[in-house]
Scaffold this motif. Structure first.
Motif, PDB file in Angstrom:
ATOM      1  N   ALA A  64     -16.792  11.114   9.602  1.00 35.73           N
ATOM      2  CA  ALA A  64     -17.192   8.931   9.918  1.00 35.73           C
ATOM      3  C   ALA A  64     -16.290   9.261  10.813  1.00 35.73           C
ATOM      4  CB  ALA A  64     -17.084   8.755   9.010  1.00 35.73           C
ATOM      5  N   ASN A  65     -16.269   8.347  11.804  1.00 37.91           N
ATOM      6  CA  ASN A  65     -15.788   8.057  13.191  1.00 37.91           C
ATOM      7  C   ASN A  65     -15.539   6.812  12.781  1.00 37.91           C
ATOM      8  OD1 ASN A  65     -14.648  10.354  14.001  1.00 37.91           O
ATOM      9  ND2 ASN A  65     -16.776  10.282  14.996  1.00 37.91           N
ATOM     10  N   PHE A  66     -14.401   6.198  11.347  1.00 38.62           N
ATOM     11  CA  PHE A  66     -13.653   4.554  10.986  1.00 38.62           C
ATOM     12  C   PHE A  66     -12.795   4.526  11.800  1.00 38.62           C
ATOM     13  CE2 PHE A  66     -15.894   5.558   6.970  1.00 38.62           C
ATOM     14  CZ  PHE A  66     -16.913   5.031   7.124  1.00 38.62           C
ATOM     15  N   SER A  67     -12.133   3.509  12.036  1.00 38.90           N
ATOM     16  CA  SER A  67     -11.252   2.592  13.122  1.00 38.90           C
ATOM     17  C   SER A  67     -10.461   2.040  12.265  1.00 38.90           C
ATOM     18  CB  SER A  67     -11.531   1.650  14.105  1.00 38.90           C
ATOM     19  OG  SER A  67     -12.393   1.992  15.010  1.00 38.90           O
ATOM     20  N   PHE A  68      -9.463   2.661  12.541  1.00 38.78           N
ATOM     21  CA  PHE A  68      -7.906   0.772  11.393  1.00 38.78           C
ATOM     22  C   PHE A  68      -7.368  -0.061  12.328  1.00 38.78           C
ATOM     23  CE2 PHE A  68      -6.274   5.110   9.548  1.00 38.78           C
ATOM     24  CZ  PHE A  68      -7.069   5.812   8.936  1.00 38.78           C
ATOM     25  N   ILE A  69      -8.050  -1.038  11.425  1.00 36.28           N
ATOM     26  CA  ILE A  69      -7.626  -2.679  11.490  1.00 36.28           C
ATOM     27  C   ILE A  69      -6.168  -2.328  11.210  1.00 36.28           C
ATOM     28  CG2 ILE A  69      -8.620  -5.045  11.693  1.00 36.28           C
ATOM     29  CD1 ILE A  69     -10.219  -3.555  13.601  1.00 36.28           C
ATOM     30  N   CYS A  70      -5.465  -2.480  12.296  1.00 38.35           N
ATOM     31  CA  CYS A  70      -3.760  -3.188  11.954  1.00 38.35           C
ATOM     32  C   CYS A  70      -3.645  -3.964  12.249  1.00 38.35           C
ATOM     33  CB  CYS A  70      -2.917  -2.076  12.786  1.00 38.35           C
ATOM     34  SG  CYS A  70      -3.395  -0.529  12.206  1.00 38.35           S
ATOM     35  N   GLU A  71      -2.349  -4.807  11.858  1.00 43.54           N
ATOM     36  CA  GLU A  71      -1.889  -6.657  12.460  1.00 43.54           C
ATOM     37  C   GLU A  71      -1.340  -6.249  13.395  1.00 43.54           C
ATOM     38  OE1 GLU A  71       0.933  -9.693  10.980  1.00 43.54           O
ATOM     39  OE2 GLU A  71       1.096  -7.673   9.822  1.00 43.54           O
ATOM     40  N   ASP A  72      -1.249  -5.023  14.048  1.00 45.45           N
ATOM     41  CA  ASP A  72       0.038  -5.044  15.601  1.00 45.45           C
ATOM     42  C   ASP A  72       0.534  -4.272  15.216  1.00 45.45           C
ATOM     43  OD1 ASP A  72       2.186  -4.536  13.944  1.00 45.45           O
ATOM     44  OD2 ASP A  72       3.079  -6.659  13.830  1.00 45.45           O
ATOM     45  N   LEU A  73       1.461  -3.475  16.355  1.00 51.62           N
ATOM     46  CA  LEU A  73       1.714  -2.205  16.737  1.00 51.62           C
ATOM     47  C   LEU A  73       3.206  -1.532  15.754  1.00 51.62           C
ATOM     48  CD1 LEU A  73       1.758  -2.346  20.573  1.00 51.62           C
ATOM     49  CD2 LEU A  73      -0.423  -1.200  19.070  1.00 51.62           C
ATOM     50  N   SER A  74       3.315  -2.630  14.923  1.00 46.64           N
ATOM     51  CA  SER A  74       4.612  -2.162  13.871  1.00 46.64           C
ATOM     52  C   SER A  74       4.340  -1.320  12.857  1.00 46.64           C
ATOM     53  CB  SER A  74       4.772  -3.280  13.312  1.00 46.64           C
ATOM     54  OG  SER A  74       4.519  -3.702  12.781  1.00 46.64           O
ATOM     55  N   ASN A  75       3.517  -0.914  12.695  1.00 49.53           N
ATOM     56  CA  ASN A  75       2.525   0.335  11.548  1.00 49.53           C
ATOM     57  C   ASN A  75       1.945   2.125  12.745  1.00 49.53           C
ATOM     58  OD1 ASN A  75       0.114  -1.532  11.403  1.00 49.53           O
ATOM     59  ND2 ASN A  75       0.262  -1.965   9.226  1.00 49.53           N
ATOM     60  N   LEU A  76       2.458   1.695  13.865  1.00 49.73           N
ATOM     61  CA  LEU A  76       1.229   2.653  14.609  1.00 49.73           C
ATOM     62  C   LEU A  76       2.089   3.895  14.155  1.00 49.73           C
ATOM     63  CD1 LEU A  76      -0.208   2.214  16.232  1.00 49.73           C
ATOM     64  CD2 LEU A  76       0.933   2.766  17.898  1.00 49.73           C
ATOM     65  N   GLY A 120      -8.318   6.147  15.719  1.00 51.50           N
ATOM     66  CA  GLY A 120      -8.666   4.747  16.343  1.00 51.50           C
ATOM     67  C   GLY A 120      -8.471   3.834  15.677  1.00 51.50           C
ATOM     68  N   ILE A 121      -7.479   3.524  17.000  1.00 52.31           N
ATOM     69  CA  ILE A 121      -6.520   2.010  16.387  1.00 52.31           C
ATOM     70  C   ILE A 121      -7.306   1.069  17.005  1.00 52.31           C
ATOM     71  CG2 ILE A 121      -3.976   1.016  15.890  1.00 52.31           C
ATOM     72  CD1 ILE A 121      -4.137   3.127  14.169  1.00 52.31           C
ATOM     73  N   ARG A 122      -7.125  -0.204  15.483  1.00 45.91           N
ATOM     74  CA  ARG A 122      -7.689  -1.268  16.969  1.00 45.91           C
ATOM     75  C   ARG A 122      -6.431  -2.819  16.007  1.00 45.91           C
ATOM     76  NH1 ARG A 122     -10.643  -4.352  18.286  1.00 45.91           N
ATOM     77  NH2 ARG A 122     -12.315  -5.316  17.046  1.00 45.91           N
ATOM     78  N   VAL A 123      -6.204  -3.491  16.832  1.00 46.44           N
ATOM     79  CA  VAL A 123      -5.730  -5.073  16.825  1.00 46.44           C
ATOM     80  C   VAL A 123      -6.114  -5.796  17.184  1.00 46.44           C
ATOM     81  CG1 VAL A 123      -3.167  -6.057  16.908  1.00 46.44           C
ATOM     82  CG2 VAL A 123      -3.232  -3.790  16.556  1.00 46.44           C
ATOM     83  N   PRO A 124      -7.281  -6.800  16.408  1.00 46.75           N
ATOM     84  CA  PRO A 124      -8.346  -7.233  17.176  1.00 46.75           C
ATOM     85  C   PRO A 124      -7.443  -8.458  17.774  1.00 46.75           C
ATOM     86  CG  PRO A 124      -8.876  -7.268  14.659  1.00 46.75           C
ATOM     87  CD  PRO A 124      -7.780  -6.372  14.868  1.00 46.75           C
ATOM     88  N   ASP A 125      -8.240  -9.306  18.480  1.00 47.27           N
ATOM     89  CA  ASP A 125      -7.408 -10.563  18.825  1.00 47.27           C
ATOM     90  C   ASP A 125      -8.588 -11.715  17.773  1.00 47.27           C
ATOM     91  OD1 ASP A 125      -6.209 -12.786  20.149  1.00 47.27           O
ATOM     92  OD2 ASP A 125      -7.525 -12.631  21.805  1.00 47.27           O
ATOM     93  N   ASN A 126      -8.484 -11.413  16.255  1.00 46.97           N
ATOM     94  CA  ASN A 126      -8.911 -12.566  16.010  1.00 46.97           C
ATOM     95  C   ASN A 126      -8.015 -12.861  14.294  1.00 46.97           C
ATOM     96  OD1 ASN A 126     -10.296 -12.458  12.955  1.00 46.97           O
ATOM     97  ND2 ASN A 126     -12.184 -13.053  14.293  1.00 46.97           N
ATOM     98  N   ASN A 138      -1.989  -2.822   4.433  1.00 44.15           N
ATOM     99  CA  ASN A 138      -2.069  -1.627   5.299  1.00 44.15           C
ATOM    100  C   ASN A 138      -3.316  -1.740   6.156  1.00 44.15           C
ATOM    101  OD1 ASN A 138      -3.102  -0.907   1.403  1.00 44.15           O
ATOM    102  ND2 ASN A 138      -4.375  -0.927   2.913  1.00 44.15           N
ATOM    103  N   PRO A 139      -4.041  -0.648   7.134  1.00 40.47           N
ATOM    104  CA  PRO A 139      -5.012  -0.877   7.323  1.00 40.47           C
ATOM    105  C   PRO A 139      -5.986  -0.955   6.871  1.00 40.47           C
ATOM    106  CG  PRO A 139      -3.272   0.101   8.416  1.00 40.47           C
ATOM    107  CD  PRO A 139      -2.913   0.156   7.557  1.00 40.47           C
ATOM    108  N   ILE A 140      -7.922  -1.776   7.090  1.00 39.89           N
ATOM    109  CA  ILE A 140      -8.637  -1.844   6.397  1.00 39.89           C
ATOM    110  C   ILE A 140      -9.212  -0.860   7.870  1.00 39.89           C
ATOM    111  CG2 ILE A 140      -8.762  -3.732   5.117  1.00 39.89           C
ATOM    112  CD1 ILE A 140      -9.727  -5.432   7.100  1.00 39.89           C
ATOM    113  N   ILE A 141     -10.412  -0.341   7.372  1.00 41.22           N
ATOM    114  CA  ILE A 141     -11.216   0.912   7.764  1.00 41.22           C
ATOM    115  C   ILE A 141     -12.091  -0.102   8.696  1.00 41.22           C
ATOM    116  CG2 ILE A 141     -10.877   3.011   7.430  1.00 41.22           C
ATOM    117  CD1 ILE A 141     -14.172   2.564   7.241  1.00 41.22           C
ATOM    118  N   SER A 142     -13.373  -0.180   9.669  1.00 43.14           N
ATOM    119  CA  SER A 142     -13.645  -0.626  10.181  1.00 43.14           C
ATOM    120  C   SER A 142     -15.478   0.091  11.246  1.00 43.14           C
ATOM    121  CB  SER A 142     -13.050  -1.677  11.176  1.00 43.14           C
ATOM    122  OG  SER A 142     -13.689  -2.630  11.746  1.00 43.14           O
ATOM    123  N   THR A 143     -16.268  -0.688  10.853  1.00 34.40           N
ATOM    124  CA  THR A 143     -17.319   0.426  11.827  1.00 34.40           C
ATOM    125  C   THR A 143     -18.306  -1.046  11.758  1.00 34.40           C
ATOM    126  OG1 THR A 143     -18.828   1.963  11.318  1.00 34.40           O
ATOM    127  CG2 THR A 143     -17.914   1.053   9.353  1.00 34.40           C
TER     128      THR A 143
END
Length: 205
Positions: A64-76, A120-126, A138-143
């Motif tokens: 699966a190609n799931f993205s990781f939703i992160c709060e910001d770049l600090s835990n990259l 795949g890293i995502r930091v959504p503007d939400n 920690n991140p959540i995965i997203s699809t």
């Protein structure tokens, strides 16, 4: 039956965010708003929940190609191998925003993703999505949640989402109408930025 929780992006209720986080910590699966389309997700540390998400999307978890939703770049650096300065500057300029960046994964990826060389890293503007990740720790995965209708590829109305997913997930978050244009996917693994999917957002690379 899924819980239907109304949240406002400008100021999401901390009490409700904590309720959602409790669900995630107990192997729950949620549908939540992002700055693009509504996402289906779970805690990346919960194998049971990851299996459920993969099943719902009809894919094998290992592939699966799931993205990781992160709060910001600090835990990259928790999940991504060291990146060079120009790459980091590009990420800093683009995020938070409607982009998914494909980056080289490191050895800290959850067990089920160990064979994958990229993430795949995502930091959504939400604010809702980022508050959930912040409280979870920690991140959540997203699809993305697809619609079978070819005309409306992504469902945007939270009530219609609830109707369809009510018995399949634990929480549906109503964060208002979602968009129907997915994130732009940019591959940064080769040292050059390669756009794999044109989506929302216009980033000058």
């Amino acid at each position: 039956m899924a819980e239907f929780i109304k949240l406002y992006d400008e100021n999401p209720s901390e009490r409700e965010i904590k309720r959602i986080v409790e669900v995630l910590k107990n192997d729950g699966v949620i549908i939540y708003p992002t700055d693009t389309v509504y996402g289906l997700g779970c805690d990346i540390t919960s194998n049971r929940a990851l299996e459920r998400v993969a099943q719902l999307r009809g894919v094998k978890l290992a592939k699966a190609n799931f993205s990781f939703i992160c709060e910001d770049l600090s835990n990259l650096s928790d999940y991504v191998r060291q990146i060079d300065t120009p790459t980091f500057k590009l990420l800093k300029r683009a995020l938070p925003g409607p982009y998914t960046f494909i980056l080289p994964g490191n050895n800290n990826l959850p067990t089920v993703f160990k064979k994958k060389k990229t993430v795949g890293i995502r930091v959504p503007d939400n604010n809702i999505a980022r508050a959930i990740v912040s409280h979870l720790g920690n991140p959540i995965i997203s699809t993305s949640i697809y619609d079978e209708d070819d005309v409306i590829e992504y469902t945007t109305d939270p009530e219609l989402i609830l109707e369809k997913w009510d018995k399949l997930v634990d929480v549906v978050i109503d964060g208002g109408y979602g968009g129907n244009i997915p994130s732009t996917v940019i591959d940064l693994t080769s040292g050059e930025a390669v756009v794999l999917r044109e989506g929302k957002g216009e980033l000058t690379i």
